[in-house]
Design an enzyme around this catalytic site. Structure first.
Site, PDB file in Angstrom:
ATOM      1  N   GLU A   1      -4.497   3.519   4.036  1.00  0.00           N
ATOM      2  CA  GLU A   1      -3.263   3.511   3.234  1.00  0.00           C
ATOM      3  C   GLU A   1      -2.714   2.093   3.083  1.00  0.00           C
ATOM      4  OE1 GLU A   1      -2.464   5.922   1.513  1.00  0.00           O
ATOM      5  OE2 GLU A   1      -3.667   7.445   2.500  1.00  0.00           O
TER       6      GLU A   1
ATOM      7  N   HIS B   1      -4.372   0.342   0.198  1.00  0.00           N
ATOM      8  CA  HIS B   1      -3.706   0.641  -1.079  1.00  0.00           C
ATOM      9  C   HIS B   1      -2.374  -0.119  -1.175  1.00  0.00           C
ATOM     10  CE1 HIS B   1      -6.390   3.884  -2.121  1.00  0.00           C
ATOM     11  NE2 HIS B   1      -6.008   4.690  -1.155  1.00  0.00           N
TER      12      HIS B   1
HETATM   13 ZN   LIG Z   1      -6.795   6.525  -0.647  1.00  0.00          ZN
END
Ligand SMILES: [Zn+2]
Length: 258
Positions: A55, A58
């Site tokens: 995460e 991202h």
């Molecule tokens: Zn992802």
């Protein structure tokens, strides 16, 4: 529950996460008392550390493009980063998306060089080498699974970004979401009939929940994109653009990133 902040991003645990830990701990205890309990909990924590790193892949890329990250939420079915928006430029959406699975494959690459010692399953089970092996496999699965073109999974976002280089954004989203819903629907069915087709001994309920979630999330995001397109068209018609700032008073729903 709030944990800590990483580069200003709040990390949160969903309360069901504790149910998962309790369930795993109890399972480990039943199997091998303290050794089983500690090993099982350590494996889950290592796994979710990798989810957080995914995460962050991202999120940190999104922040480079000036997009606000509201939080990273951990749930038993995985992690989710919430963004204020998503770049409309296909290349940026692609980079922001691929950064997640890239983290998993980087971990796989790094662990490839860790010597595991004896390849004896019994010895590996409750050892550090066993933990490394689990993390290796988990990251390989996580990286590949997220690349399934089931919008809004990472693979689905990459599909949308590719389609958006040729189609209008809303149409690209409609196509990606439709492909996603078919795959998610198939996923639910396969997870539930897994024992009948000889895949597993029991139905994969968690996987069925995950695919149902993907199905719903795809529809929600498509609707949000559609609503915004309509609003944008409406506001383009309004000659007095002075009113535009008023639109920003209500906070739009976040874009979810598995
Ligand atoms: Zn992802």
């Amino acid at each position: 529950m709030n944990l800590f902040r990483i580069r200003g991003i709040q990390l949160q645990l969903h309360f069901t996460f504790f149910l998962l830990i309790a369930f795993i701990a109890q399972d480990g205890w039943a199997e091998a008392r303290w050794a089983g309990l500690l090993w099982s909990v350590a494996t889950v924590l290592a796994f979710f550390t990798c989810v957080v790193l995914h995460e962050l892949g991202h999120s940190l890329t999104a922040m480079r493009f000036g997009i606000g990250v509201r939080r990273i939420l951990l749930m038993p079915i995985g992690g989710m980063a919430e963004f204020d928006d998503i770049p409309r430029q296909p290349l940026r959406e692609f980079l922001m998306t691929i950064a997640g699975p890239a983290v998993n494959f980087a971990i796989v690459g790094a662990l490839w060089f860790v010597p595991l010692g004896a390849d004896n399953d019994v010895v590996l089970r409750y050892s550090l080498a066993g933990l490394v092996e689990q993390v290796f496999v988990a990251n390989l699965v996580m990286g590949c699974f997220n690349l399934l073109p089931a919008f809004p999974m990472d693979g689905g976002r990459i599909l949308r970004a590719l389609l958006a280089t040729r189609l209008p954004y809303l149409r690209a989203t409609l196509w990606a979401a439709s492909v996603g819903k078919v795959l998610a629907g198939l996923g639910v069915v396969i997870a539930l009939i897994a024992p009948r087709i000889g895949l597993t001994d029991e139905p994969l309920y968690m996987l069925a929940v995950l695919f149902s979630f993907i199905f719903i999330a795809g529809e929600i995001e498509y609707r949000a994109v559609k609503r915004r397109e309509v609003e944008d068209a409406h506001w383009r018609d309004v000659v007095a653009r002075l009113y535009v700032p008023n639109r920003a008073t209500a906070e739009p729903p976040p874009v979810l990133f598995p």
